[in-house]
Scaffold this motif. Structure first.
Motif, PDB file in Angstrom:
ATOM      1  N   MET A   1      70.767  90.150  12.333  1.00  0.00           N
ATOM      2  CA  MET A   1      71.749  89.753  13.011  1.00  0.00           C
ATOM      3  C   MET A   1      71.608  88.418  13.226  1.00  0.00           C
ATOM      4  SD  MET A   1      71.770  91.405  16.900  1.00  0.00           S
ATOM      5  CE  MET A   1      70.616  92.500  16.888  1.00  0.00           C
ATOM      6  N   LYS A   2      72.607  87.546  13.467  1.00  0.00           N
ATOM      7  CA  LYS A   2      72.372  86.000  14.130  1.00  0.00           C
ATOM      8  C   LYS A   2      72.503  86.107  15.488  1.00  0.00           C
ATOM      9  CE  LYS A   2      73.935  81.428  12.861  1.00  0.00           C
ATOM     10  NZ  LYS A   2      74.764  80.496  12.356  1.00  0.00           N
ATOM     11  N   CYS A   3      71.518  85.320  16.250  1.00  0.00           N
ATOM     12  CA  CYS A   3      71.298  85.293  17.652  1.00  0.00           C
ATOM     13  C   CYS A   3      71.134  83.683  18.013  1.00  0.00           C
ATOM     14  CB  CYS A   3      70.232  86.159  18.063  1.00  0.00           C
ATOM     15  SG  CYS A   3      70.335  87.920  17.842  1.00  0.00           S
ATOM     16  N   GLY A   4      71.431  83.611  19.154  1.00  0.00           N
ATOM     17  CA  GLY A   4      71.157  82.379  19.941  1.00  0.00           C
ATOM     18  C   GLY A   4      70.752  82.624  21.388  1.00  0.00           C
ATOM     19  N   VAL A   5      70.397  81.422  21.941  1.00  0.00           N
ATOM     20  CA  VAL A   5      70.303  81.534  23.566  1.00  0.00           C
ATOM     21  C   VAL A   5      71.017  80.370  23.936  1.00  0.00           C
ATOM     22  CG1 VAL A   5      68.480  81.346  25.446  1.00  0.00           C
ATOM     23  CG2 VAL A   5      67.993  82.527  22.980  1.00  0.00           C
ATOM     24  N   VAL A   6      71.619  80.590  25.226  1.00  0.00           N
ATOM     25  CA  VAL A   6      72.625  79.774  25.729  1.00  0.00           C
ATOM     26  C   VAL A   6      72.758  79.920  27.273  1.00  0.00           C
ATOM     27  CG1 VAL A   6      74.295  79.819  23.445  1.00  0.00           C
ATOM     28  CG2 VAL A   6      74.859  81.447  25.859  1.00  0.00           C
ATOM     29  N   ILE A   7      73.200  78.886  27.878  1.00  0.00           N
ATOM     30  CA  ILE A   7      73.705  78.871  29.384  1.00  0.00           C
ATOM     31  C   ILE A   7      75.197  78.875  29.351  1.00  0.00           C
ATOM     32  CG2 ILE A   7      73.306  77.546  31.332  1.00  0.00           C
ATOM     33  CD1 ILE A   7      70.748  76.507  30.350  1.00  0.00           C
ATOM     34  N   PHE A   8      75.797  79.637  30.057  1.00  0.00           N
ATOM     35  CA  PHE A   8      77.147  79.562  30.286  1.00  0.00           C
ATOM     36  C   PHE A   8      77.353  79.087  31.938  1.00  0.00           C
ATOM     37  CE2 PHE A   8      77.346  83.180  27.518  1.00  0.00           C
ATOM     38  CZ  PHE A   8      78.335  82.658  26.486  1.00  0.00           C
ATOM     39  N   ASP A  45      66.449  94.168  13.515  1.00  0.00           N
ATOM     40  CA  ASP A  45      66.382  95.120  14.637  1.00  0.00           C
ATOM     41  C   ASP A  45      65.211  95.184  15.269  1.00  0.00           C
ATOM     42  OD1 ASP A  45      69.152  94.978  14.692  1.00  0.00           O
ATOM     43  OD2 ASP A  45      69.382  97.227  13.754  1.00  0.00           O
ATOM     44  N   ASP A  46      64.168  95.397  14.335  1.00  0.00           N
ATOM     45  CA  ASP A  46      62.760  95.504  14.732  1.00  0.00           C
ATOM     46  C   ASP A  46      62.078  94.501  15.499  1.00  0.00           C
ATOM     47  OD1 ASP A  46      62.594  94.570  12.210  1.00  0.00           O
ATOM     48  OD2 ASP A  46      60.563  95.432  11.905  1.00  0.00           O
ATOM     49  N   GLN A  47      62.572  93.050  15.386  1.00  0.00           N
ATOM     50  CA  GLN A  47      62.077  91.874  16.061  1.00  0.00           C
ATOM     51  C   GLN A  47      62.738  91.862  17.504  1.00  0.00           C
ATOM     52  OE1 GLN A  47      63.795  89.513  12.742  1.00  0.00           O
ATOM     53  NE2 GLN A  47      61.605  88.348  12.636  1.00  0.00           N
ATOM     54  N   LEU A  48      63.760  92.438  17.756  1.00  0.00           N
ATOM     55  CA  LEU A  48      64.555  92.368  18.906  1.00  0.00           C
ATOM     56  C   LEU A  48      63.835  92.649  20.054  1.00  0.00           C
ATOM     57  CD1 LEU A  48      67.545  91.232  19.840  1.00  0.00           C
ATOM     58  CD2 LEU A  48      68.236  93.760  19.694  1.00  0.00           C
ATOM     59  N   PRO A  49      62.880  93.711  20.268  1.00  0.00           N
ATOM     60  CA  PRO A  49      62.293  93.934  21.349  1.00  0.00           C
ATOM     61  C   PRO A  49      61.386  92.976  21.674  1.00  0.00           C
ATOM     62  CG  PRO A  49      62.377  95.993  20.237  1.00  0.00           C
ATOM     63  CD  PRO A  49      62.884  94.775  19.211  1.00  0.00           C
ATOM     64  N   GLY A 102      56.078  81.483  19.926  1.00  0.00           N
ATOM     65  CA  GLY A 102      56.061  82.622  19.939  1.00  0.00           C
ATOM     66  C   GLY A 102      56.672  83.439  18.726  1.00  0.00           C
ATOM     67  N   ALA A 103      57.541  84.377  19.071  1.00  0.00           N
ATOM     68  CA  ALA A 103      58.360  85.199  17.847  1.00  0.00           C
ATOM     69  C   ALA A 103      59.510  84.536  17.374  1.00  0.00           C
ATOM     70  CB  ALA A 103      58.804  86.479  18.601  1.00  0.00           C
ATOM     71  N   PHE A 104      60.077  83.555  17.989  1.00  0.00           N
ATOM     72  CA  PHE A 104      61.100  82.501  17.683  1.00  0.00           C
ATOM     73  C   PHE A 104      60.731  81.733  16.397  1.00  0.00           C
ATOM     74  CE2 PHE A 104      62.336  83.043  22.219  1.00  0.00           C
ATOM     75  CZ  PHE A 104      63.672  83.345  22.238  1.00  0.00           C
ATOM     76  N   LYS A 149      71.210  83.635  28.477  1.00  0.00           N
ATOM     77  CA  LYS A 149      71.930  84.546  27.813  1.00  0.00           C
ATOM     78  C   LYS A 149      71.440  84.495  26.370  1.00  0.00           C
ATOM     79  CE  LYS A 149      75.041  84.886  31.242  1.00  0.00           C
ATOM     80  NZ  LYS A 149      75.161  85.978  32.201  1.00  0.00           N
ATOM     81  N   LEU A 150      71.052  85.615  25.829  1.00  0.00           N
ATOM     82  CA  LEU A 150      70.685  85.936  24.399  1.00  0.00           C
ATOM     83  C   LEU A 150      72.147  86.382  23.746  1.00  0.00           C
ATOM     84  CD1 LEU A 150      68.749  86.335  22.116  1.00  0.00           C
ATOM     85  CD2 LEU A 150      68.604  88.622  22.685  1.00  0.00           C
ATOM     86  N   VAL A 151      72.596  85.760  22.807  1.00  0.00           N
ATOM     87  CA  VAL A 151      73.883  86.228  22.172  1.00  0.00           C
ATOM     88  C   VAL A 151      73.832  86.729  20.956  1.00  0.00           C
ATOM     89  CG1 VAL A 151      75.353  84.413  23.890  1.00  0.00           C
ATOM     90  CG2 VAL A 151      74.464  83.451  21.980  1.00  0.00           C
ATOM     91  N   TYR A 152      74.671  87.128  20.263  1.00  0.00           N
ATOM     92  CA  TYR A 152      74.674  87.654  18.818  1.00  0.00           C
ATOM     93  C   TYR A 152      76.090  87.212  18.272  1.00  0.00           C
ATOM     94  CZ  TYR A 152      76.724  91.832  20.013  1.00  0.00           C
ATOM     95  OH  TYR A 152      77.681  92.934  20.795  1.00  0.00           O
TER      96      TYR A 152
END
Length: 171
Positions: A1-8, A45-49, A102-104, A149-152
């Motif tokens: 899945m495509k994710c990002g990190v944002v501030i609202f 999905d296995d990278q998500l945790p 790290g994992a990013f 926020k982690l968004v997808y």
């Protein structure tokens, strides 16, 4: 899945940005006004945790900070994007840097310019007119930011919040 990190930002700032986005931003319906801390990256999905754990750790070490929005600017001549300029305070820069450790994924597509997009994919002629008009409007907003926020991305291109991480929240 495509994710990002944002501030609202607050609803007040989102409403102000949306006054322009609904006219000048074709992505208006896909995501609320935001500051991108980490642009889109693929995640299985296995990278998500691991990513969630890392985001919890990062958020716990950064105290809430003031978001300063102070004018209209653009990415011209690179592309026809108009945005509300966000002052790149130390906490924002640190968050962005940690989103490439790290994992990013380590890749950075662009230099970090914190902003809230209010217009994009504009034709050259209209871009200059719109930027000129918006540059005359006074924008000055300050508010406290206490989460990221982690968004997808959904199949239709819209973005949804997956999880919220409170800043300064010790585990």
């Amino acid at each position: 899945m495509k994710c990002g990190v944002v501030i609202f930002p607050s609803k007040f700032v989102q409403d102000k940005a949306n006054e322009f986005r609904k006219r000048f931003d074709p992505a208006y319906t896909l995501i609320s006004p935001h500051v991108t801390i980490r642009s889109g990256f693929e995640l299985n999905d296995d990278q998500l945790p691991t990513i969630i754990s890392q985001l919890n750790e990062i958020a716990s070490k950064i105290e809430p900070f003031e978001l300063e929005i102070n004018k209209v600017s653009s990415f011209a001549p690179v592309n026809n994007v108009i945005y509300l300029k966000v002052t790149p305070v130390d906490a924002l820069k640190e968050l962005h840097e940690k989103m490439h450790t790290g994992a990013f994924p380590k890749t950075k597509e662009y230099a970090f310019v914190p902003h809230i997009t209010i217009g994009q994919q504009l034709q050259d002629a209209e871009f200059g007119d719109i930027l000129g008009q918006l540059s005359m409007i006074q924008f000055s907003y300050n508010e406290m930011i206490d989460s990221i926020k982690l968004v997808y991305q959904l199949e239709n291109g819209a973005w949804e919040v997956y999880e919220t991480f409170k800043l300064g929240a010790k585990q």
